[in-house]
Design a protein around this motif. Structure first.
Motif, PDB file in Angstrom:
ATOM      1  N   ASP A 138     -29.255  10.223  16.123  1.00 24.71           N
ATOM      2  CA  ASP A 138     -27.912  10.781  16.242  1.00 24.71           C
ATOM      3  C   ASP A 138     -26.933   9.730  16.753  1.00 24.71           C
ATOM      4  O   ASP A 138     -25.794   9.638  16.280  1.00 24.71           O
ATOM      5  CB  ASP A 138     -27.940  11.978  17.195  1.00 24.71           C
ATOM      6  CG  ASP A 138     -26.606  12.700  17.277  1.00 24.71           C
ATOM      7  OD1 ASP A 138     -26.246  13.396  16.300  1.00 24.71           O
ATOM      8  OD2 ASP A 138     -25.905  12.554  18.302  1.00 24.71           O
ATOM      9  N   GLU A 139     -27.388   8.923  17.688  1.00 25.35           N
ATOM     10  CA  GLU A 139     -26.541   7.843  18.214  1.00 25.35           C
ATOM     11  C   GLU A 139     -26.391   6.726  17.177  1.00 25.35           C
ATOM     12  O   GLU A 139     -25.296   6.176  16.998  1.00 25.35           O
ATOM     13  CB  GLU A 139     -27.151   7.297  19.507  1.00 25.35           C
ATOM     14  CG  GLU A 139     -26.334   6.209  20.171  1.00 25.35           C
ATOM     15  CD  GLU A 139     -25.007   6.707  20.725  1.00 25.35           C
ATOM     16  OE1 GLU A 139     -24.067   5.880  20.819  1.00 25.35           O
ATOM     17  OE2 GLU A 139     -24.903   7.912  21.036  1.00 25.35           O
ATOM     18  N   LYS A 181     -36.529  24.977  17.854  1.00 28.18           N
ATOM     19  CA  LYS A 181     -35.433  24.200  17.282  1.00 28.18           C
ATOM     20  C   LYS A 181     -35.789  22.730  17.286  1.00 28.18           C
ATOM     21  O   LYS A 181     -36.320  22.204  18.266  1.00 28.18           O
ATOM     22  CB  LYS A 181     -34.159  24.427  18.105  1.00 28.18           C
ATOM     23  CG  LYS A 181     -32.888  24.105  17.354  1.00 28.18           C
ATOM     24  CD  LYS A 181     -32.620  25.126  16.256  1.00 28.18           C
ATOM     25  CE  LYS A 181     -31.313  24.844  15.527  1.00 28.18           C
ATOM     26  NZ  LYS A 181     -31.160  25.688  14.328  1.00 28.18           N
ATOM     27  N   ILE A 182     -35.513  22.062  16.177  1.00 27.06           N
ATOM     28  CA  ILE A 182     -35.771  20.625  16.080  1.00 27.06           C
ATOM     29  C   ILE A 182     -34.449  19.852  16.093  1.00 27.06           C
ATOM     30  O   ILE A 182     -34.273  18.934  16.882  1.00 27.06           O
ATOM     31  CB  ILE A 182     -36.578  20.303  14.807  1.00 27.06           C
ATOM     32  CG1 ILE A 182     -37.945  21.017  14.854  1.00 27.06           C
ATOM     33  CG2 ILE A 182     -36.779  18.794  14.669  1.00 27.06           C
ATOM     34  CD1 ILE A 182     -38.759  20.857  13.590  1.00 27.06           C
ATOM     35  N   ILE A 183     -33.541  20.223  15.209  1.00 31.30           N
ATOM     36  CA  ILE A 183     -32.217  19.589  15.191  1.00 31.30           C
ATOM     37  C   ILE A 183     -31.220  20.568  15.803  1.00 31.30           C
ATOM     38  O   ILE A 183     -30.863  21.572  15.183  1.00 31.30           O
ATOM     39  CB  ILE A 183     -31.798  19.203  13.759  1.00 31.30           C
ATOM     40  CG1 ILE A 183     -32.815  18.240  13.142  1.00 31.30           C
ATOM     41  CG2 ILE A 183     -30.415  18.551  13.771  1.00 31.30           C
ATOM     42  CD1 ILE A 183     -32.495  17.836  11.716  1.00 31.30           C
ATOM     43  N   ASP A 184     -30.792  20.279  17.026  1.00 33.50           N
ATOM     44  CA  ASP A 184     -29.923  21.180  17.790  1.00 33.50           C
ATOM     45  C   ASP A 184     -28.465  20.763  17.608  1.00 33.50           C
ATOM     46  O   ASP A 184     -28.104  19.617  17.883  1.00 33.50           O
ATOM     47  CB  ASP A 184     -30.298  21.122  19.276  1.00 33.50           C
ATOM     48  CG  ASP A 184     -29.638  22.221  20.081  1.00 33.50           C
ATOM     49  OD1 ASP A 184     -28.423  22.430  19.918  1.00 33.50           O
ATOM     50  OD2 ASP A 184     -30.344  22.870  20.881  1.00 33.50           O
ATOM     51  N   PRO A 185     -27.604  21.681  17.138  1.00 37.43           N
ATOM     52  CA  PRO A 185     -26.202  21.320  16.901  1.00 37.43           C
ATOM     53  C   PRO A 185     -25.452  20.933  18.170  1.00 37.43           C
ATOM     54  O   PRO A 185     -24.445  20.232  18.102  1.00 37.43           O
ATOM     55  CB  PRO A 185     -25.616  22.579  16.261  1.00 37.43           C
ATOM     56  CG  PRO A 185     -26.527  23.682  16.666  1.00 37.43           C
ATOM     57  CD  PRO A 185     -27.887  23.072  16.771  1.00 37.43           C
ATOM     58  N   GLU A 186     -25.932  21.363  19.334  1.00 37.29           N
ATOM     59  CA  GLU A 186     -25.260  21.016  20.583  1.00 37.29           C
ATOM     60  C   GLU A 186     -25.744  19.682  21.135  1.00 37.29           C
ATOM     61  O   GLU A 186     -24.965  18.897  21.673  1.00 37.29           O
ATOM     62  CB  GLU A 186     -25.471  22.126  21.617  1.00 37.29           C
ATOM     63  CG  GLU A 186     -24.824  23.454  21.229  1.00 37.29           C
ATOM     64  CD  GLU A 186     -24.957  24.500  22.327  1.00 37.29           C
ATOM     65  OE1 GLU A 186     -25.533  24.179  23.393  1.00 37.29           O
ATOM     66  OE2 GLU A 186     -24.476  25.632  22.128  1.00 37.29           O
ATOM     67  N   LYS A 187     -27.043  19.408  20.984  1.00 34.48           N
ATOM     68  CA  LYS A 187     -27.597  18.175  21.539  1.00 34.48           C
ATOM     69  C   LYS A 187     -27.419  16.982  20.610  1.00 34.48           C
ATOM     70  O   LYS A 187     -27.255  15.850  21.068  1.00 34.48           O
ATOM     71  CB  LYS A 187     -29.077  18.372  21.857  1.00 34.48           C
ATOM     72  CG  LYS A 187     -29.340  19.401  22.953  1.00 34.48           C
ATOM     73  CD  LYS A 187     -30.833  19.566  23.198  1.00 34.48           C
ATOM     74  CE  LYS A 187     -31.093  20.590  24.300  1.00 34.48           C
ATOM     75  NZ  LYS A 187     -32.551  20.788  24.533  1.00 34.48           N
ATOM     76  N   THR A 188     -27.482  17.234  19.314  1.00 36.51           N
ATOM     77  CA  THR A 188     -27.310  16.147  18.334  1.00 36.51           C
ATOM     78  C   THR A 188     -26.339  16.623  17.249  1.00 36.51           C
ATOM     79  O   THR A 188     -26.737  16.868  16.107  1.00 36.51           O
ATOM     80  CB  THR A 188     -28.662  15.730  17.719  1.00 36.51           C
ATOM     81  OG1 THR A 188     -29.345  16.906  17.229  1.00 36.51           O
ATOM     82  CG2 THR A 188     -29.546  15.055  18.747  1.00 36.51           C
ATOM     83  N   LEU A 190     -23.868  15.219  15.518  1.00 36.66           N
ATOM     84  CA  LEU A 190     -23.579  14.414  14.328  1.00 36.66           C
ATOM     85  C   LEU A 190     -24.718  14.517  13.322  1.00 36.66           C
ATOM     86  O   LEU A 190     -24.483  14.697  12.112  1.00 36.66           O
ATOM     87  CB  LEU A 190     -23.352  12.952  14.710  1.00 36.66           C
ATOM     88  CG  LEU A 190     -22.965  12.018  13.560  1.00 36.66           C
ATOM     89  CD1 LEU A 190     -21.702  12.502  12.858  1.00 36.66           C
ATOM     90  CD2 LEU A 190     -22.778  10.592  14.064  1.00 36.66           C
ATOM     91  N   LEU A 191     -25.944  14.401  13.792  1.00 30.05           N
ATOM     92  CA  LEU A 191     -27.093  14.539  12.890  1.00 30.05           C
ATOM     93  C   LEU A 191     -27.117  15.924  12.264  1.00 30.05           C
ATOM     94  O   LEU A 191     -27.356  16.069  11.058  1.00 30.05           O
ATOM     95  CB  LEU A 191     -28.397  14.274  13.638  1.00 30.05           C
ATOM     96  CG  LEU A 191     -29.672  14.419  12.809  1.00 30.05           C
ATOM     97  CD1 LEU A 191     -29.695  13.439  11.646  1.00 30.05           C
ATOM     98  CD2 LEU A 191     -30.914  14.238  13.686  1.00 30.05           C
ATOM     99  N   TYR A 192     -26.847  16.942  13.066  1.00 31.29           N
ATOM    100  CA  TYR A 192     -26.820  18.319  12.547  1.00 31.29           C
ATOM    101  C   TYR A 192     -25.773  18.457  11.437  1.00 31.29           C
ATOM    102  O   TYR A 192     -26.049  19.026  10.375  1.00 31.29           O
ATOM    103  CB  TYR A 192     -26.525  19.300  13.677  1.00 31.29           C
ATOM    104  CG  TYR A 192     -26.466  20.737  13.230  1.00 31.29           C
ATOM    105  CD1 TYR A 192     -27.613  21.517  13.137  1.00 31.29           C
ATOM    106  CD2 TYR A 192     -25.242  21.325  12.888  1.00 31.29           C
ATOM    107  CE1 TYR A 192     -27.558  22.837  12.716  1.00 31.29           C
ATOM    108  CE2 TYR A 192     -25.174  22.643  12.462  1.00 31.29           C
ATOM    109  CZ  TYR A 192     -26.343  23.392  12.379  1.00 31.29           C
ATOM    110  OH  TYR A 192     -26.276  24.704  11.948  1.00 31.29           O
TER     111      TYR A 192
END
Length: 233
Positions: A138-139, A181-188, A190-192
């Motif tokens: 994500d970074e 959850k694997i791809i979390d819209p709050e934690k990552t 941009l990737l989401y």
């Protein structure tokens, strides 16, 4: 390239590796013939064209075989220069794309298999590891989306998009099967957003496995590992 060409892709409907080859041809606008392979009953052509690994995907271009998905994608980019490019012209930008392609291609397959096939502490450890990888990614992809808004309204899918779509667009099915959850819209975020935009792209929608179908496959497959039938004595 001039003249009539023979472009044949040997693949398998559930393989992300052959899906990425198909997607590259769709992005380039190159017609191809598709040959579905059965892992349990491989065609003589597949064994002939890939005698080393005996695996899909294999591209056969005018009778000449090329194996391994990333090698095939590079070949496609070098041979079909007309139309959309899969890699940028700038050498540094190209190197950055290749770095993150390698990251996605090498870091996620084994760990995701562990998540699907296990439970309890083993699965929790694997989930923790994949969450760390996703944070790094994500970074890292911020260099490609400086405005923080991954869209494809004014740009074509590139090599990194192709790899990401065939890896991450199936994660929602995995999340449903494992209940986490694997791809979390709050934690990552941009990737989401990137994965969401990829999943909604018309060309990606043509090649990815429908969510419900993938869940119906992954669910029983997971159960065969975490609750195997008793052995027959």
């Amino acid at each position: 390239m001039a003249g009539k060409e023979s472009v044949i892709v040997h693949g398998m409907w559930a393989s992300p590796y052959s899906k990425r080859v198909e997607l590259a041809f769709k992005v380039k606008g190159i017609p191809y013939e598709y040959v579905e392979e059965d892992f349990k009953n491989k065609t003589p052509e597949l064994l002939k064209y890939n005698p080393v690994h005996k695996k899909i995907p294999v591209l056969v271009h005018n009778g000449k075989p090329i194996a391994e998905s990333l090698v095939i994608l590079q070949y496609i980019e070098e041979v079909w220069k007309d139309g959309p490019q899969l890699l940028p012209d700038d050498p540094h930008e190209k190197a950055q794309v290749r770095f993150w392609v390698d990251f996605i291609n090498t870091k996620f397959t084994d760990i995701m298999m562990t998540i699907i096939k296990t439970k309890g502490e083993v699965q929790e450890k694997a989930l923790s590891q994949v969450h760390e990888l996703i944070k790094v990614l994500d970074e890292g992809i911020k260099i490609f989306f400086p405005d923080g808004n991954p869209t494809f309204e004014v740009k074509n899918l590139g090599l990194l998009d192709i790899i990401a779509s065939t890896v991450f667009c199936s994660f929602s099915a995995t999340e449903e099967v494992i209940g986490a959850k694997i791809i979390d819209p709050e934690k990552t975020p941009l990737l989401y957003s990137w994965v969401k935009a990829l999943g909604e792209h018309p060309l990606v929608m043509e090649i990815i496995i429908p969510h419900e179908k993938l869940v119906s496959i992954l669910g029983p497959w997971r159960q065969s590992f975490i609750n195997p039938p008793p052995s027959q004595s």
